[in-house]
Structures are given as structure tokens and as C-alpha cells.
Design an enzyme around this catalytic site. Structure first.
Site, PDB file in Angstrom:
ATOM      1  CB  SER A   1      80.801  32.446 -66.574  1.00  0.00           C
ATOM      2  OG  SER A   1      79.768  33.245 -67.003  1.00  0.00           O
TER       3      SER A   1
ATOM      4  CG  HIS B   1      75.311  31.407 -64.726  1.00  0.00           C
ATOM      5  ND1 HIS B   1      75.786  32.587 -64.245  1.00  0.00           N
ATOM      6  CD2 HIS B   1      75.880  31.259 -65.936  1.00  0.00           C
ATOM      7  CE1 HIS B   1      76.614  33.127 -65.110  1.00  0.00           C
ATOM      8  NE2 HIS B   1      76.678  32.343 -66.158  1.00  0.00           N
TER       9      HIS B   1
ATOM     10  CG  HIS C   1      73.840  37.204 -67.556  1.00  0.00           C
ATOM     11  ND1 HIS C   1      73.748  35.986 -66.932  1.00  0.00           N
ATOM     12  CD2 HIS C   1      75.130  37.593 -67.471  1.00  0.00           C
ATOM     13  CE1 HIS C   1      74.948  35.653 -66.474  1.00  0.00           C
ATOM     14  NE2 HIS C   1      75.802  36.604 -66.794  1.00  0.00           N
TER      15      HIS C   1
ATOM     16  CE1 TYR D   1      72.419  35.272 -71.222  1.00  0.00           C
ATOM     17  CE2 TYR D   1      74.097  36.955 -70.941  1.00  0.00           C
ATOM     18  CZ  TYR D   1      73.634  35.680 -70.723  1.00  0.00           C
ATOM     19  OH  TYR D   1      74.384  34.800 -69.993  1.00  0.00           O
ATOM     20  CD  GLU D   2      69.724  34.647 -67.563  1.00  0.00           C
ATOM     21  OE1 GLU D   2      69.082  33.698 -67.098  1.00  0.00           O
ATOM     22  OE2 GLU D   2      70.614  35.243 -66.924  1.00  0.00           O
TER      23      GLU D   2
ATOM     24  CB  ALA E   1      83.891  34.879 -67.692  1.00  0.00           C
TER      25      ALA E   1
ATOM     26  CG  MET F   1      77.568  39.403 -72.510  1.00  0.00           C
ATOM     27  SD  MET F   1      76.920  37.859 -73.173  1.00  0.00           S
ATOM     28  CE  MET F   1      78.066  37.585 -74.555  1.00  0.00           C
ATOM     29  CB  SER F   2      77.443  40.481 -65.985  1.00  0.00           C
ATOM     30  OG  SER F   2      78.838  40.268 -65.804  1.00  0.00           O
TER      31      SER F   2
ATOM     32  CG  ASN G   1      86.909  35.202 -74.662  1.00  0.00           C
ATOM     33  OD1 ASN G   1      86.272  35.125 -73.591  1.00  0.00           O
ATOM     34  ND2 ASN G   1      86.637  36.098 -75.573  1.00  0.00           N
TER      35      ASN G   1
ATOM     36  CG  HIS H   1      78.606  29.714 -72.565  1.00  0.00           C
ATOM     37  ND1 HIS H   1      78.835  30.849 -71.814  1.00  0.00           N
ATOM     38  CD2 HIS H   1      78.000  28.835 -71.725  1.00  0.00           C
ATOM     39  CE1 HIS H   1      78.387  30.658 -70.583  1.00  0.00           C
ATOM     40  NE2 HIS H   1      77.880  29.444 -70.499  1.00  0.00           N
TER      41      HIS H   1
HETATM   42  N1  HPA Z   1      82.423  39.026 -74.971  1.00  0.00           N
HETATM   43  C1  HPA Z   1      81.390  39.203 -74.125  1.00  0.00           C
HETATM   44  N2  HPA Z   1      81.257  38.538 -72.993  1.00  0.00           N
HETATM   45  C2  HPA Z   1      82.218  37.656 -72.672  1.00  0.00           C
HETATM   46  C3  HPA Z   1      83.320  37.422 -73.488  1.00  0.00           C
HETATM   47  C4  HPA Z   1      83.427  38.152 -74.715  1.00  0.00           C
HETATM   48  O1  HPA Z   1      84.384  38.005 -75.499  1.00  0.00           O
HETATM   49  N3  HPA Z   1      84.081  36.478 -72.871  1.00  0.00           N
HETATM   50  C5  HPA Z   1      83.441  36.163 -71.708  1.00  0.00           C
HETATM   51  N4  HPA Z   1      82.324  36.879 -71.578  1.00  0.00           N
END
Ligand code: HPA
Length: 278
Positions: A36, A67, A89, A91-92, A119, A217-218, A241, A253
Site C-alpha cells: 500500500s 492498489h 488480500h 480479506y477481499e 505497510a 494483512m498480507s 502507524n 486506511h
Molecule cells: N494493522 C493491520 N494492518 C495494517 C496496519 C495496522 O495497524 N497498518 C497498516 N496495515
């Protein structure tokens, strides 16, 4: 007579490979998955050709805003590379075998080395948004294994070893290049969750107890599939973050993407420096 059922996963993979081969005979040495906000790296290489995922029948197409879905083939300091601009991903709603199909496909195109990027949220309290983390290992137990189902014997063994998923050799090079280019680099364990909701503070505390330093998540599932087929793998997270509970602001996001974009230039410098050394 061989009465084993035809493996649908392998069939799909072969069909995708054929579709790619109808468009290009490019043989990459190194494959890079751009996470991302990091996709603009593809705009900065000497591009030979590009193939949209939509042009490949059966290929999973990402539904996440930001994406862009295509393979970019080109050269970085004369090294033939394939970049994945946009990944899919779990989750999709895709099967795990579809989530890792692109990585397997790049392996079948000829790439023996894989650089995964993402990310991620910082779980280690010493981390800060904007840090890069070299992935030393991962925890993928919170998501299904991409290797569940009939083993793809043509790719690798039923019970592959995962004691060194992230290549020691590549990690030495990445540390050296980070130091040489003056880019601070953390190192730690990446934990994959399914998403799409960000984690709860209790889940992040659990992550920390497990030994995790970053969460996302990847990546881990892709690393498992790549190792299964014998690719040499490394991974770099951009800490966009602090994970839930480690900062007072709620996660979103847009902020993740904006922070990833802010890291993009340094990230580009690091990957560009690393690739010819791998
Ligand atoms: N959690 C999960 N996935 C992420 C995060 C997070 O804090 N930041 C960027 N992708």
C-alpha cells in the site's frame, strides 16, 4: 492409469503463465511485491512492458482503492525485475490459493528471488511511523496456510521447512545497503492477521506477547508460498502507524496510505540500492 484429480490450483496457475507468455517472454531474476502506498516505485524503473491483472484470465484482481493491479517488467541497474503493482488480500474474499497465485506465477516466470513489502502497524513500542522494518521472521497462525489442500508437487514438498523464511544472505545485504544509503532500518517479526478491521488493543497486546514487532494483512502467506517453491525471500515493512492501543488516534486506511506515500522516496532508494547487490 493416474486417477488423481486434476489439480485446479495448478491448472489455473499454468493457464495464467500461458496468458503472460503470450504477451511477453521477459524472464525476471527478482520479483518485488509493492505494498500500500509504495506502488509508485514502478514509475521509477526502466520499464520494458506491463500487463494488467485484468488481462490474465482467472487472475485475482484487487478491489482495494489505491492498489493498481498490474505486473511491470523492467530493469533496475540492468537486473531484470518484475514488480507487482497492487496485491490481493485474503480479506477481499479470495481463497488463500488465489491470494498467493501472483507470487507463484512470478516464480514460474523465472524469478528466484522475492522482495515483499507492505505497510504495517508498529507493535514494538520503540517503533515510530515512518520507520522501515526488515522482516526477520513472521507469525502467520492467524490466517489459513496457502498450502492447505492437495500439495502442488510440481512446486514443492508437502511439509516444507520454514526455519529460515527470510534469507539471512539477503538480510545482510539489505542492512548494508540501508547503512550505506543512510536509511535507518529496524528489524523484527511481522504478524499477519486477516483484517479488514484493524486489530483491537487486546489483539495487539497478544501480538506483542507472541513476539511480534509489526502487524499487517498480507505478506506472510506470500512468503510461505514462495518458500514452498524454493524462492529466496526477504521482506521490508513500512511502519505507517502505531498499532491499536499504542496511539490515541483511531486508525484509518487513508492515513496508512498517506504515511506510506511519505516513505515512498526512501523506500525507492533502498530497493534500488539493494536489487543489484542481491
Ligand atoms: N494493522 C493491520 N494492518 C495494517 C496496519 C495496522 O495497524 N497498518 C497498516 N496495515
Amino acid at each position: 492409469m493416474n486417477d488423481r484429480p486434476v489439480n485446479v490450483v495448478m491448472q489455473k496457475l499454468n493457464a495464467c503463465l500461458q496468458a503472460v507468455r503470450q504477451k511477453t517472454d521477459f524472464v525476471p531474476e527478482t520479483a518485488v511485491v509493492l505494498g500500500s502506498g509504495l506502488g509508485d516505485f514502478a514509475e521509477h524503473i526502466e520499464v520494458s512492458t506491463a500487463i494488467s491483472y485484468a488481462e490474465i484470465p482467472g487472475f485475482p484482481v484487487s478491489t482495494v482503492a489505491g492498489h493498481r493491479g498490474r505486473f511491470v517488467f523492467g530493469f533496475i541497474h540492468q537486473v531484470p525485475v518484475v514488480l507487482m503493482q497492487g496485491r490481493v488480500h485474503y480479506y477481499e474474499g479470495y481463497q488463500m490459493t488465489d491470494v498467493v497465485l501472483p507470487v507463484r506465477l512470478m516464480g514460474l516466470m523465472g524469478a528466484r528471488k522475492l522482495i515483499l513489502t507492505n505497510a504495517a502497524g508498529g507493535v514494538n513500542p520503540d517503533f515510530h511511523p515512518g520507520d522501515f522494518m526488515l522482516i526477520s521472521d513472521h507469525i502467520s497462525t492467524a490466517v489459513p496456510s496457502p498450502l492447505i489442500g492437495q500439495n502442488l508437487d510440481a512446486l514443492g514438498p508437502r511439509f516444507p521447512d520454514m526455519s529460515t523464511v527470510y534469507s539471512q544472505r539477503m538480510r545482510v545485504i539489505i542492512r548494508q545497503e540501508a547503512e550505506r544509503t543512510g536509511i535507518p532500518l529496524r528489524e523484527g517479526v511481522y504478524v499477519q492477521f486477516t483484517g479488514p478491521a484493524y486489530e483491537t488493543p487486546a489483539e495487539i497486546r497478544m501480538c506483542r506477547m507472541w513476539g511480534g514487532d509489526a502487524v499487517g494483512m498480507s505478506t506472510a502467506c506470500e512468503a510461505v508460498a514462495a518458500r514452498h517453491m524454493g524462492m529466496e525471500v526477504c521482506g521490508i515493512s513500512c511502519i505507517t502507524n502505531m498499532a491499536a492501543g499504542l496511539s490515541v488516534t483511531p486508525l484509518n486506511h487513508k492515513e496508512v496510505e498517506e504515511n506510506a506515500s511519505r516513505c515512498a522516496a526512501q523506500f525507492r532508494d533502498l530497493i534500488t540500492a539493494v536489487i543489484p547487490q542481491l
